[in-house]
Design a protein around this motif. Sequence first.
Motif, PDB file in Angstrom:
ATOM      1  N   PRO A 148      79.774  26.811  17.752  1.00  0.00           N
ATOM      2  CA  PRO A 148      78.252  27.645  17.149  1.00  0.00           C
ATOM      3  C   PRO A 148      78.135  29.675  17.317  1.00  0.00           C
ATOM      4  O   PRO A 148      77.942  29.470  17.054  1.00  0.00           O
ATOM      5  CB  PRO A 148      77.365  26.998  18.252  1.00  0.00           C
ATOM      6  CG  PRO A 148      77.337  25.995  18.515  1.00  0.00           C
ATOM      7  CD  PRO A 148      79.145  26.182  18.661  1.00  0.00           C
ATOM      8  N   GLN A 179      83.735  28.731   5.765  1.00  0.00           N
ATOM      9  CA  GLN A 179      82.549  27.932   6.115  1.00  0.00           C
ATOM     10  C   GLN A 179      82.365  27.339   7.085  1.00  0.00           C
ATOM     11  O   GLN A 179      81.111  27.379   7.792  1.00  0.00           O
ATOM     12  CB  GLN A 179      82.465  27.235   4.988  1.00  0.00           C
ATOM     13  CG  GLN A 179      81.447  26.369   4.190  1.00  0.00           C
ATOM     14  CD  GLN A 179      81.393  25.079   2.586  1.00  0.00           C
ATOM     15  OE1 GLN A 179      82.855  25.485   2.434  1.00  0.00           O
ATOM     16  NE2 GLN A 179      80.359  25.564   2.375  1.00  0.00           N
ATOM     17  N   ILE A 203      77.917  29.103  13.220  1.00  0.00           N
ATOM     18  CA  ILE A 203      76.481  29.692  13.878  1.00  0.00           C
ATOM     19  C   ILE A 203      75.339  28.971  13.029  1.00  0.00           C
ATOM     20  O   ILE A 203      74.431  29.792  13.984  1.00  0.00           O
ATOM     21  CB  ILE A 203      77.476  30.771  13.393  1.00  0.00           C
ATOM     22  CG1 ILE A 203      78.877  30.879  13.868  1.00  0.00           C
ATOM     23  CG2 ILE A 203      76.680  32.357  13.523  1.00  0.00           C
ATOM     24  CD1 ILE A 203      79.955  32.627  13.457  1.00  0.00           C
ATOM     25  N   SER A 204      75.559  29.599  12.258  1.00  0.00           N
ATOM     26  CA  SER A 204      74.160  29.477  11.395  1.00  0.00           C
ATOM     27  C   SER A 204      73.289  28.272  11.964  1.00  0.00           C
ATOM     28  O   SER A 204      72.346  28.211  12.073  1.00  0.00           O
ATOM     29  CB  SER A 204      74.067  29.269  10.263  1.00  0.00           C
ATOM     30  OG  SER A 204      74.553  28.182   9.682  1.00  0.00           O
ATOM     31  N   GLU A 205      73.774  26.596  12.419  1.00  0.00           N
ATOM     32  CA  GLU A 205      72.850  25.483  12.263  1.00  0.00           C
ATOM     33  C   GLU A 205      73.575  25.480  13.838  1.00  0.00           C
ATOM     34  O   GLU A 205      72.363  24.729  14.849  1.00  0.00           O
ATOM     35  CB  GLU A 205      73.730  24.384  12.396  1.00  0.00           C
ATOM     36  CG  GLU A 205      73.548  24.658   9.853  1.00  0.00           C
ATOM     37  CD  GLU A 205      74.463  23.021  10.019  1.00  0.00           C
ATOM     38  OE1 GLU A 205      74.791  22.392  10.236  1.00  0.00           O
ATOM     39  OE2 GLU A 205      74.613  23.259   8.423  1.00  0.00           O
ATOM     40  N   ARG A 243      80.893  29.231   9.211  1.00  0.00           N
ATOM     41  CA  ARG A 243      79.533  30.022   9.559  1.00  0.00           C
ATOM     42  C   ARG A 243      78.734  29.155   9.160  1.00  0.00           C
ATOM     43  O   ARG A 243      77.199  29.430  10.017  1.00  0.00           O
ATOM     44  CB  ARG A 243      79.507  31.158   7.370  1.00  0.00           C
ATOM     45  CG  ARG A 243      80.014  32.214   7.576  1.00  0.00           C
ATOM     46  CD  ARG A 243      79.586  32.768   5.926  1.00  0.00           C
ATOM     47  NE  ARG A 243      79.931  31.463   5.189  1.00  0.00           N
ATOM     48  CZ  ARG A 243      81.924  32.134   5.303  1.00  0.00           C
ATOM     49  NH1 ARG A 243      82.943  32.520   5.599  1.00  0.00           N
ATOM     50  NH2 ARG A 243      81.995  31.192   3.750  1.00  0.00           N
ATOM     51  N   THR A 244      78.294  27.869   9.060  1.00  0.00           N
ATOM     52  CA  THR A 244      77.943  26.231   9.768  1.00  0.00           C
ATOM     53  C   THR A 244      77.699  26.373  10.833  1.00  0.00           C
ATOM     54  O   THR A 244      76.562  26.606  11.289  1.00  0.00           O
ATOM     55  CB  THR A 244      78.660  24.948   8.259  1.00  0.00           C
ATOM     56  OG1 THR A 244      78.343  25.912   7.073  1.00  0.00           O
ATOM     57  CG2 THR A 244      77.123  24.461   9.007  1.00  0.00           C
TER      58      THR A 244
END
Length: 127
Positions: A90, A33, A39-41, A36-37
């Motif tokens: 990231p 998690q 990378i997405s943010e 993923r956070t």
Amino acid sequence: MVLIGIAAVSFRGLDQEQVLTRYAVDIQDLAGQARRTAISEGNPVFLQVGTSAVRARDYQLPFADCTLEVRRWGSTKWVSPANFAWRFEPNGVCEPIGLRVIRGDASYEMQFHPLTAMPQEERLWIP
């Protein structure tokens, strides 16, 4: 009488395995998690690893009856974390660390891969 003693030892080992495996899976889920956070943010994300909990920004995974140890990349020594910050970048890369969950004499060790934030090696030890 001997059969009862063997069964008790066997059930105790099964309980240790279930508890340690549950905590290991929870840590793996939290690491995924965090990756993923990040990378997405597009910002680094940190998991704070302590001796009795792993904390994210808005979540804490406590270990009531276990303790945690960390092994940094390139080291052979397990150490008790004093609020160790596990960084997820990231670009999807994380620090390749080892985490060990200890409950009594039993332990579950995981070595996390820097590109996937998933365990590349796992070892369960129940005496």
